[in-house]
Design a protein around this motif. Sequence first.
Motif, PDB file in Angstrom:
ATOM      1  N   LYS A   2       0.826  -1.211   0.000  1.00 10.75           N
ATOM      2  CA  LYS A   2       0.000   0.000   0.000  1.00 10.75           C
ATOM      3  C   LYS A   2       0.864   1.267   0.000  1.00 10.75           C
ATOM      4  N   TYR A   3       2.012   1.199   0.649  1.00  8.36           N
ATOM      5  CA  TYR A   3       2.897   2.354   0.769  1.00  8.36           C
ATOM      6  C   TYR A   3       4.084   2.300  -0.184  1.00  8.36           C
ATOM      7  N   ALA A   4       4.138   1.298  -1.040  1.00 10.74           N
ATOM      8  CA  ALA A   4       5.272   1.113  -1.956  1.00 10.74           C
ATOM      9  C   ALA A   4       5.585   2.363  -2.776  1.00 10.74           C
ATOM     10  N   PRO A   5       4.584   3.026  -3.376  1.00 15.10           N
ATOM     11  CA  PRO A   5       4.927   4.232  -4.155  1.00 15.10           C
ATOM     12  C   PRO A   5       5.658   5.288  -3.317  1.00 15.10           C
ATOM     13  N   GLY A   6       5.252   5.451  -2.072  1.00 17.81           N
ATOM     14  CA  GLY A   6       5.916   6.419  -1.194  1.00 17.81           C
ATOM     15  C   GLY A   6       7.361   6.054  -0.918  1.00 17.81           C
ATOM     16  N   PHE A   7       7.624   4.763  -0.689  1.00 24.10           N
ATOM     17  CA  PHE A   7       9.010   4.329  -0.453  1.00 24.10           C
ATOM     18  C   PHE A   7       9.871   4.578  -1.685  1.00 24.10           C
ATOM     19  N   TRP A   8       9.335   4.232  -2.860  1.00 24.29           N
ATOM     20  CA  TRP A   8      10.098   4.417  -4.106  1.00 24.29           C
ATOM     21  C   TRP A   8      10.301   5.898  -4.403  1.00 24.29           C
ATOM     22  N   ILE A   9       9.310   6.724  -4.119  1.00 19.76           N
ATOM     23  CA  ILE A   9       9.449   8.167  -4.352  1.00 19.76           C
ATOM     24  C   ILE A   9      10.512   8.750  -3.428  1.00 19.76           C
ATOM     25  N   LEU A  10      10.473   8.377  -2.152  1.00 21.03           N
ATOM     26  CA  LEU A  10      11.479   8.875  -1.219  1.00 21.03           C
ATOM     27  C   LEU A  10      12.879   8.442  -1.651  1.00 21.03           C
ATOM     28  N   ALA A  11      13.038   7.170  -2.015  1.00 21.28           N
ATOM     29  CA  ALA A  11      14.344   6.682  -2.475  1.00 21.28           C
ATOM     30  C   ALA A  11      14.798   7.456  -3.713  1.00 21.28           C
ATOM     31  N   SER A  12      13.880   7.723  -4.628  1.00 20.91           N
ATOM     32  CA  SER A  12      14.215   8.448  -5.860  1.00 20.91           C
ATOM     33  C   SER A  12      14.596   9.900  -5.582  1.00 20.91           C
ATOM     34  N   LEU A  13      13.896  10.532  -4.647  1.00 17.52           N
ATOM     35  CA  LEU A  13      14.230  11.910  -4.296  1.00 17.52           C
ATOM     36  C   LEU A  13      15.604  12.008  -3.628  1.00 17.52           C
ATOM     37  N   ILE A  14      15.911  11.048  -2.771  1.00 20.45           N
ATOM     38  CA  ILE A  14      17.243  11.018  -2.158  1.00 20.45           C
ATOM     39  C   ILE A  14      18.298  10.820  -3.243  1.00 20.45           C
ATOM     40  N   ALA A  15      18.044   9.909  -4.172  1.00 21.13           N
ATOM     41  CA  ALA A  15      18.988   9.665  -5.273  1.00 21.13           C
ATOM     42  C   ALA A  15      19.160  10.921  -6.131  1.00 21.13           C
ATOM     43  N   PHE A  16      18.050  11.548  -6.504  1.00 25.18           N
ATOM     44  CA  PHE A  16      18.131  12.752  -7.338  1.00 25.18           C
ATOM     45  C   PHE A  16      18.869  13.879  -6.623  1.00 25.18           C
ATOM     46  N   SER A  17      18.694  13.964  -5.315  1.00 26.06           N
ATOM     47  CA  SER A  17      19.373  15.028  -4.564  1.00 26.06           C
ATOM     48  C   SER A  17      20.886  14.928  -4.717  1.00 26.06           C
ATOM     49  N   ARG A  18      21.395  13.735  -4.891  1.00 27.87           N
ATOM     50  CA  ARG A  18      22.836  13.546  -5.044  1.00 27.87           C
ATOM     51  C   ARG A  18      23.329  14.108  -6.382  1.00 27.87           C
ATOM     52  N   LEU A  19      22.504  14.015  -7.409  1.00 28.86           N
ATOM     53  CA  LEU A  19      22.830  14.643  -8.699  1.00 28.86           C
ATOM     54  C   LEU A  19      22.738  16.159  -8.573  1.00 28.86           C
ATOM     55  N   TYR A  20      21.633  16.598  -8.029  1.00 24.63           N
ATOM     56  CA  TYR A  20      21.360  18.028  -7.885  1.00 24.63           C
ATOM     57  C   TYR A  20      22.488  18.720  -7.120  1.00 24.63           C
ATOM     58  N   LEU A  21      22.984  18.059  -6.086  1.00 25.21           N
ATOM     59  CA  LEU A  21      24.014  18.645  -5.237  1.00 25.21           C
ATOM     60  C   LEU A  21      25.425  18.442  -5.792  1.00 25.21           C
ATOM     61  N   TYR A  22      25.513  17.818  -6.966  1.00 27.78           N
ATOM     62  CA  TYR A  22      26.775  17.690  -7.697  1.00 27.78           C
ATOM     63  C   TYR A  22      27.800  16.816  -6.992  1.00 27.78           C
ATOM     64  N   VAL A  23      27.329  15.800  -6.268  1.00 25.41           N
ATOM     65  CA  VAL A  23      28.264  14.903  -5.592  1.00 25.41           C
ATOM     66  C   VAL A  23      28.287  13.507  -6.206  1.00 25.41           C
ATOM     67  N   HIS A  24      27.428  13.274  -7.216  1.00 15.70           N
ATOM     68  CA  HIS A  24      27.430  12.004  -7.944  1.00 15.70           C
ATOM     69  C   HIS A  24      27.094  12.233  -9.407  1.00 15.70           C
ATOM     70  N   TYR A  25      27.630  11.354 -10.225  1.00 18.12           N
ATOM     71  CA  TYR A  25      27.271  11.301 -11.642  1.00 18.12           C
ATOM     72  C   TYR A  25      26.015  10.442 -11.791  1.00 18.12           C
ATOM     73  N   PRO A  26      25.276  10.618 -12.891  1.00 18.47           N
ATOM     74  CA  PRO A  26      24.093   9.767 -13.125  1.00 18.47           C
ATOM     75  C   PRO A  26      24.409   8.267 -13.104  1.00 18.47           C
TER      76      PRO A  26
END
Length: 185
Positions: A126-150
């Motif tokens: 039931k909460y799977a989309p929320g877990f995946w969204i949170l994981a994706s936002l954390i991952a994207f933040s690493r790109l945004y903050l310029y500390v990881h490559y895609p």
Amino acid sequence: MMSLIQNVDNSILLYIKNNMHEPNMDKAMVAFTTLGNAGTIWIVIAVLLIVNKKYRKIGFMALGALVLCTILGEGILKHVVQRIRPSADISAVNLLIPKPLSYSFPSGHTASSFAVAGVLAKYFKKYAPGFWILASLIAFSRLYLYVHYPTDILGGIILGVISSNVVIYMFSKFSGVQENDTISM
């Protein structure tokens, strides 16, 4: 081939830098990255599950996935690959967070997020989309903050999903938690 991948990685980072940065996004991305620091949000969720007898095995599975991906990613892969971070390659970037000291590939924030989200999504559908969204936002933040490559992020996603699947399989094999179990809340 490696230079092509590096060029694509750099192009994506430059696109994000030139088209998405603004003060509110800066604050949001720092907040998402902070949630992922040392797996903090995922450890808190796992501990909350462990203290509840009904969800204890799932909490231990989440911690197991986190430990497995940390050993493989931070303990082995980063030292084998030894990829320099984009913030070290491109010095003109002003970091919004302290400069990370470890290597870049794979992203540990991403790996841990997808490892635990994989376990949680499996058993709390039931909460799977929320877990995946949170994981994706954390991952994207690493790109945004310029500390990881895609490709660091992609490697972290793959490592995290593999780690969650290994732990789910091992627990179903040896502890009585079934792979097809779901929990309704």
